[in-house]
Design an enzyme around this catalytic site. Structure first.
Site, PDB file in Angstrom:
ATOM      1  CD  GLU A 182      -6.174   1.117   8.048  1.00 40.70           C
ATOM      2  OE1 GLU A 182      -5.313   0.290   8.393  1.00 40.70           O
ATOM      3  OE2 GLU A 182      -6.094   1.781   7.008  1.00 40.70           O
ATOM      4  CD  GLU A 223      -1.335   0.429   3.658  1.00 41.07           C
ATOM      5  OE1 GLU A 223      -2.289   1.213   3.495  1.00 41.07           O
ATOM      6  OE2 GLU A 223      -1.161  -0.226   4.704  1.00 41.07           O
TER       7      GLU A 223
END
Length: 281
Positions: free
Chosen positions: A261, A157
Protein backbone atom coordinates in the site's frame (compact mmCIF):
# COMPACT_ATOMS: atom_id res chain seq x y z
CA UNK A 1 16.81 -1.49 3.70
CA UNK A 2 15.96 -3.87 0.88
CA UNK A 3 14.40 -7.19 1.91
CA UNK A 4 16.61 -10.26 1.68
CA UNK A 5 15.61 -13.24 -0.43
CA UNK A 6 14.15 -14.97 2.63
CA UNK A 7 11.96 -11.96 3.36
CA UNK A 8 10.53 -12.00 -0.17
CA UNK A 9 8.87 -15.39 0.23
CA UNK A 10 5.51 -14.31 1.61
CA UNK A 11 1.92 -13.68 0.59
CA UNK A 12 2.04 -10.31 -1.17
CA UNK A 13 -1.16 -8.58 -2.23
CA UNK A 14 -1.24 -5.36 -4.29
CA UNK A 15 -3.46 -2.48 -3.22
CA UNK A 16 -5.03 -1.40 -6.49
CA UNK A 17 -6.45 1.78 -5.02
CA UNK A 18 -3.00 3.30 -4.57
CA UNK A 19 -0.88 1.38 -7.11
CA UNK A 20 -1.32 1.16 -10.91
CA UNK A 21 -3.66 4.15 -10.68
CA UNK A 22 -2.59 5.42 -14.10
CA UNK A 23 -5.07 2.83 -15.38
CA UNK A 24 -8.86 2.75 -15.00
CA UNK A 25 -9.88 0.61 -12.02
CA UNK A 26 -11.30 -2.21 -14.13
CA UNK A 27 -7.96 -2.58 -15.95
CA UNK A 28 -5.83 -2.80 -12.82
CA UNK A 29 -6.42 -6.47 -11.93
CA UNK A 30 -5.13 -7.48 -15.37
CA UNK A 31 -2.15 -5.15 -14.96
CA UNK A 32 -1.38 -6.71 -11.59
CA UNK A 33 -1.53 -10.16 -13.19
CA UNK A 34 0.75 -9.01 -16.01
CA UNK A 35 3.24 -7.89 -13.34
CA UNK A 36 3.20 -11.38 -11.81
CA UNK A 37 0.79 -10.90 -8.90
CA UNK A 38 -2.10 -13.23 -8.14
CA UNK A 39 -3.74 -11.27 -5.29
CA UNK A 40 -4.95 -7.71 -4.77
CA UNK A 41 -6.90 -5.58 -2.32
CA UNK A 42 -9.03 -2.44 -2.65
CA UNK A 43 -10.33 0.54 -0.75
CA UNK A 44 -14.07 1.11 -1.29
CA UNK A 45 -14.16 1.02 -5.11
CA UNK A 46 -17.57 2.55 -5.77
CA UNK A 47 -19.02 6.01 -5.44
CA UNK A 48 -19.79 6.98 -1.87
CA UNK A 49 -23.05 8.79 -2.62
CA UNK A 50 -25.09 5.75 -3.62
CA UNK A 51 -25.49 2.01 -3.32
CA UNK A 52 -23.78 0.52 -6.41
CA UNK A 53 -26.06 -1.38 -8.75
CA UNK A 54 -25.60 -4.95 -9.92
CA UNK A 55 -23.96 -3.82 -13.15
CA UNK A 56 -21.20 -1.92 -11.31
CA UNK A 57 -20.50 -4.80 -8.95
CA UNK A 58 -20.50 -7.42 -11.72
CA UNK A 59 -18.07 -5.38 -13.83
CA UNK A 60 -15.56 -5.26 -10.99
CA UNK A 61 -16.05 -8.94 -10.19
CA UNK A 62 -15.40 -9.87 -13.82
CA UNK A 63 -12.25 -7.75 -13.89
CA UNK A 64 -10.83 -9.90 -11.11
CA UNK A 65 -12.03 -13.27 -12.36
CA UNK A 66 -10.97 -12.60 -15.96
CA UNK A 67 -7.51 -11.57 -14.76
CA UNK A 68 -7.17 -14.61 -12.50
CA UNK A 69 -6.45 -12.35 -9.53
CA UNK A 70 -7.88 -13.11 -6.10
CA UNK A 71 -9.37 -10.30 -4.03
CA UNK A 72 -7.86 -10.60 -0.55
CA UNK A 73 -9.08 -7.41 1.10
CA UNK A 74 -11.85 -4.86 0.62
CA UNK A 75 -12.81 -1.70 2.48
CA UNK A 76 -16.35 -1.00 3.51
CA UNK A 77 -17.67 2.43 2.48
CA UNK A 78 -14.91 4.81 3.56
CA UNK A 79 -16.13 8.31 2.79
CA UNK A 80 -17.11 10.92 0.24
CA UNK A 81 -13.70 12.59 0.33
CA UNK A 82 -10.13 11.54 1.02
CA UNK A 83 -10.11 13.54 4.22
CA UNK A 84 -13.20 11.85 5.63
CA UNK A 85 -11.38 8.61 6.60
CA UNK A 86 -14.48 6.52 7.15
CA UNK A 87 -18.12 7.19 7.98
CA UNK A 88 -19.23 4.51 10.41
CA UNK A 89 -18.94 6.80 13.46
CA UNK A 90 -20.60 9.78 11.74
CA UNK A 91 -24.32 10.09 12.60
CA UNK A 92 -25.34 11.81 9.39
CA UNK A 93 -23.65 9.17 7.23
CA UNK A 94 -24.31 6.02 9.24
CA UNK A 95 -27.22 5.07 7.01
CA UNK A 96 -25.04 5.03 3.89
CA UNK A 97 -22.51 2.83 5.65
CA UNK A 98 -25.18 0.32 6.65
CA UNK A 99 -26.77 0.28 3.19
CA UNK A 100 -23.45 -0.65 1.62
CA UNK A 101 -22.49 -3.41 4.08
CA UNK A 102 -24.30 -6.12 2.05
CA UNK A 103 -22.69 -4.92 -1.18
CA UNK A 104 -19.18 -5.22 0.23
CA UNK A 105 -19.90 -8.59 1.83
CA UNK A 106 -21.48 -10.04 -1.30
CA UNK A 107 -18.65 -8.93 -3.57
CA UNK A 108 -16.01 -10.11 -1.13
CA UNK A 109 -17.70 -13.46 -0.62
CA UNK A 110 -18.07 -14.08 -4.35
CA UNK A 111 -14.34 -13.54 -4.87
CA UNK A 112 -13.14 -15.54 -1.85
CA UNK A 113 -11.99 -12.43 -0.02
CA UNK A 114 -11.25 -13.11 3.65
CA UNK A 115 -10.84 -9.60 5.06
CA UNK A 116 -13.10 -6.53 5.17
CA UNK A 117 -11.67 -3.27 6.51
CA UNK A 118 -13.80 -0.63 8.23
CA UNK A 119 -12.33 2.85 8.60
CA UNK A 120 -13.59 4.41 11.84
CA UNK A 121 -13.99 8.04 10.80
CA UNK A 122 -12.95 11.45 12.10
CA UNK A 123 -13.92 13.14 15.34
CA UNK A 124 -16.59 15.75 14.74
CA UNK A 125 -16.38 19.22 16.18
CA UNK A 126 -19.14 19.71 18.71
CA UNK A 127 -20.02 16.04 18.91
CA UNK A 128 -19.48 13.93 22.02
CA UNK A 129 -16.78 11.30 21.38
CA UNK A 130 -18.76 8.84 23.50
CA UNK A 131 -21.77 9.15 21.18
CA UNK A 132 -19.58 8.58 18.13
CA UNK A 133 -17.99 5.55 19.78
CA UNK A 134 -21.39 4.08 20.62
CA UNK A 135 -22.52 4.46 17.02
CA UNK A 136 -19.23 3.03 15.79
CA UNK A 137 -19.65 -0.06 17.94
CA UNK A 138 -23.15 -0.61 16.56
CA UNK A 139 -21.96 -0.31 12.96
CA UNK A 140 -18.80 -2.36 13.49
CA UNK A 141 -20.90 -5.09 15.06
CA UNK A 142 -23.11 -5.16 11.96
CA UNK A 143 -20.01 -5.23 9.77
CA UNK A 144 -18.51 -8.07 11.84
CA UNK A 145 -21.69 -10.09 11.44
CA UNK A 146 -21.66 -9.57 7.66
CA UNK A 147 -17.99 -10.55 7.50
CA UNK A 148 -18.63 -13.66 9.58
CA UNK A 149 -21.38 -14.62 7.14
CA UNK A 150 -18.79 -15.06 4.39
CA UNK A 151 -16.07 -16.51 6.64
CA UNK A 152 -14.09 -13.26 6.72
CA UNK A 153 -12.48 -11.13 9.40
CA UNK A 154 -13.34 -7.51 10.15
CA UNK A 155 -10.29 -5.25 10.23
CA UNK A 156 -9.84 -2.09 12.29
CA UNK A 157 -6.81 0.13 11.71
CA UNK A 158 -5.06 3.15 13.13
CA UNK A 159 -4.09 5.97 10.77
CA UNK A 160 -1.36 8.55 11.29
CA UNK A 161 -1.87 11.96 12.84
CA UNK A 162 0.25 13.75 10.22
CA UNK A 163 -2.09 12.89 7.36
CA UNK A 164 -5.31 12.24 9.31
CA UNK A 165 -5.19 14.51 12.37
CA UNK A 166 -8.93 14.26 13.06
CA UNK A 167 -9.15 10.47 12.80
CA UNK A 168 -10.41 8.84 15.99
CA UNK A 169 -7.86 5.99 16.14
CA UNK A 170 -4.32 7.35 16.10
CA UNK A 171 -2.48 4.53 17.86
CA UNK A 172 -2.29 0.76 17.84
CA UNK A 173 -3.67 0.72 21.38
CA UNK A 174 -6.75 2.69 20.30
CA UNK A 175 -7.44 0.39 17.35
CA UNK A 176 -6.92 -2.81 19.35
CA UNK A 177 -9.22 -1.48 22.07
CA UNK A 178 -11.96 -1.16 19.45
CA UNK A 179 -11.20 -4.67 18.17
CA UNK A 180 -11.65 -6.04 21.68
CA UNK A 181 -14.91 -4.15 22.20
CA UNK A 182 -16.38 -5.44 18.94
CA UNK A 183 -15.43 -9.03 19.78
CA UNK A 184 -16.96 -8.68 23.23
CA UNK A 185 -20.15 -7.17 21.80
CA UNK A 186 -20.70 -9.75 19.06
CA UNK A 187 -19.15 -12.87 20.56
CA UNK A 188 -17.92 -13.71 17.06
CA UNK A 189 -14.21 -13.18 17.65
CA UNK A 190 -13.60 -12.17 14.03
CA UNK A 191 -12.56 -8.54 14.59
CA UNK A 192 -8.83 -8.13 14.05
CA UNK A 193 -6.17 -5.43 14.03
CA UNK A 194 -4.92 -4.15 10.69
CA UNK A 195 -1.24 -3.55 11.40
CA UNK A 196 -0.23 -0.86 8.91
CA UNK A 197 3.48 -0.38 9.53
CA UNK A 198 3.58 2.92 7.64
CA UNK A 199 0.85 4.62 9.65
CA UNK A 200 2.21 3.32 12.95
CA UNK A 201 5.74 4.45 12.12
CA UNK A 202 4.51 7.92 11.12
CA UNK A 203 2.90 8.12 14.55
CA UNK A 204 6.26 7.42 16.17
CA UNK A 205 5.14 4.12 17.66
CA UNK A 206 7.69 1.54 18.70
CA UNK A 207 7.09 -1.33 16.28
CA UNK A 208 9.67 -3.91 17.37
CA UNK A 209 11.06 -5.27 20.62
CA UNK A 210 9.38 -6.59 23.75
CA UNK A 211 7.23 -3.48 24.17
CA UNK A 212 6.67 -2.94 20.44
CA UNK A 213 3.36 -3.13 18.63
CA UNK A 214 4.13 -6.39 16.85
CA UNK A 215 4.89 -8.38 19.99
CA UNK A 216 2.21 -6.77 22.14
CA UNK A 217 -0.57 -7.31 19.63
CA UNK A 218 0.67 -10.20 17.50
CA UNK A 219 -2.28 -12.35 18.51
CA UNK A 220 -4.76 -9.70 17.29
CA UNK A 221 -3.17 -8.97 13.88
CA UNK A 222 -5.44 -9.92 11.00
CA UNK A 223 -3.64 -8.17 8.16
CA UNK A 224 -0.42 -6.26 7.52
CA UNK A 225 0.19 -3.39 5.11
CA UNK A 226 3.53 -1.83 4.27
CA UNK A 227 5.07 1.31 2.81
CA UNK A 228 8.36 2.98 3.61
CA UNK A 229 8.60 6.15 5.67
CA UNK A 230 8.38 9.07 5.56
CA UNK A 231 7.31 9.31 1.92
CA UNK A 232 5.01 6.27 1.67
CA UNK A 233 7.21 4.89 -1.07
CA UNK A 234 8.23 1.37 -2.04
CA UNK A 235 10.28 -0.76 0.37
CA UNK A 236 13.89 0.41 0.43
CA UNK A 237 13.03 4.02 -0.47
CA UNK A 238 12.99 5.39 3.08
CA UNK A 239 13.96 4.80 6.70
CA UNK A 240 11.86 1.83 7.80
CA UNK A 241 13.68 -1.46 8.42
CA UNK A 242 11.00 -3.56 6.77
CA UNK A 243 13.06 -6.79 6.62
CA UNK A 244 13.48 -6.75 10.40
CA UNK A 245 9.81 -5.95 10.96
CA UNK A 246 8.69 -8.72 8.62
CA UNK A 247 10.97 -11.13 10.45
CA UNK A 248 9.41 -10.10 13.75
CA UNK A 249 5.96 -10.72 12.32
CA UNK A 250 7.14 -14.18 11.37
CA UNK A 251 8.37 -14.68 14.93
CA UNK A 252 4.96 -13.92 16.44
CA UNK A 253 3.32 -16.36 14.05
CA UNK A 254 1.80 -14.04 11.48
CA UNK A 255 1.50 -15.90 8.20
CA UNK A 256 -1.16 -13.86 6.45
CA UNK A 257 -1.14 -11.47 3.54
CA UNK A 258 1.12 -8.44 3.35
CA UNK A 259 -0.50 -5.59 1.46
CA UNK A 260 1.61 -3.35 -0.76
CA UNK A 261 0.00 0.00 0.00
CA UNK A 262 2.58 2.51 -1.15
CA UNK A 263 2.90 5.22 -3.78
CA UNK A 264 5.13 4.63 -6.77
CA UNK A 265 5.12 5.25 -10.53
CA UNK A 266 3.79 2.18 -12.32
CA UNK A 267 6.94 1.73 -14.38
CA UNK A 268 9.11 1.13 -11.31
CA UNK A 269 6.55 0.19 -8.65
CA UNK A 270 7.71 -3.40 -8.23
CA UNK A 271 11.38 -3.22 -9.14
CA UNK A 272 12.34 -4.09 -5.54
CA UNK A 273 10.46 -7.41 -5.69
CA UNK A 274 11.66 -10.13 -8.10
CA UNK A 275 8.89 -11.43 -10.32
CA UNK A 276 9.38 -14.97 -9.03
CA UNK A 277 8.36 -13.78 -5.54
CA UNK A 278 5.16 -11.97 -6.48
CA UNK A 279 2.63 -14.81 -6.67
CA UNK A 280 0.49 -15.23 -3.56
CA UNK A 281 0.44 -18.69 -1.99
Amino acid sequence: MEPSKDQLDRRWTVNLSILLTDLPLLERPAAAAAAGFTAAELWWPFGADHVPDEKEVDALRRAFTDAGVRLTGLNFLDGLTEGEKGVLSLPEQSRRFRENIPVAAELAGSLGCGALNALYGNRLAGAAPEAQDELALENLSLAAQAAAGIGAVLLVEALNKVEAPDYALLSADAAVSVVDRVNAATGLGNARFLCDLYHLARNGERLSGEDGVIRRFGDRIGHVQIADTPGRGAPGSGELDLPALLAELDAVGYGGNVGLEYKSPAASAFDWLPRASRANG
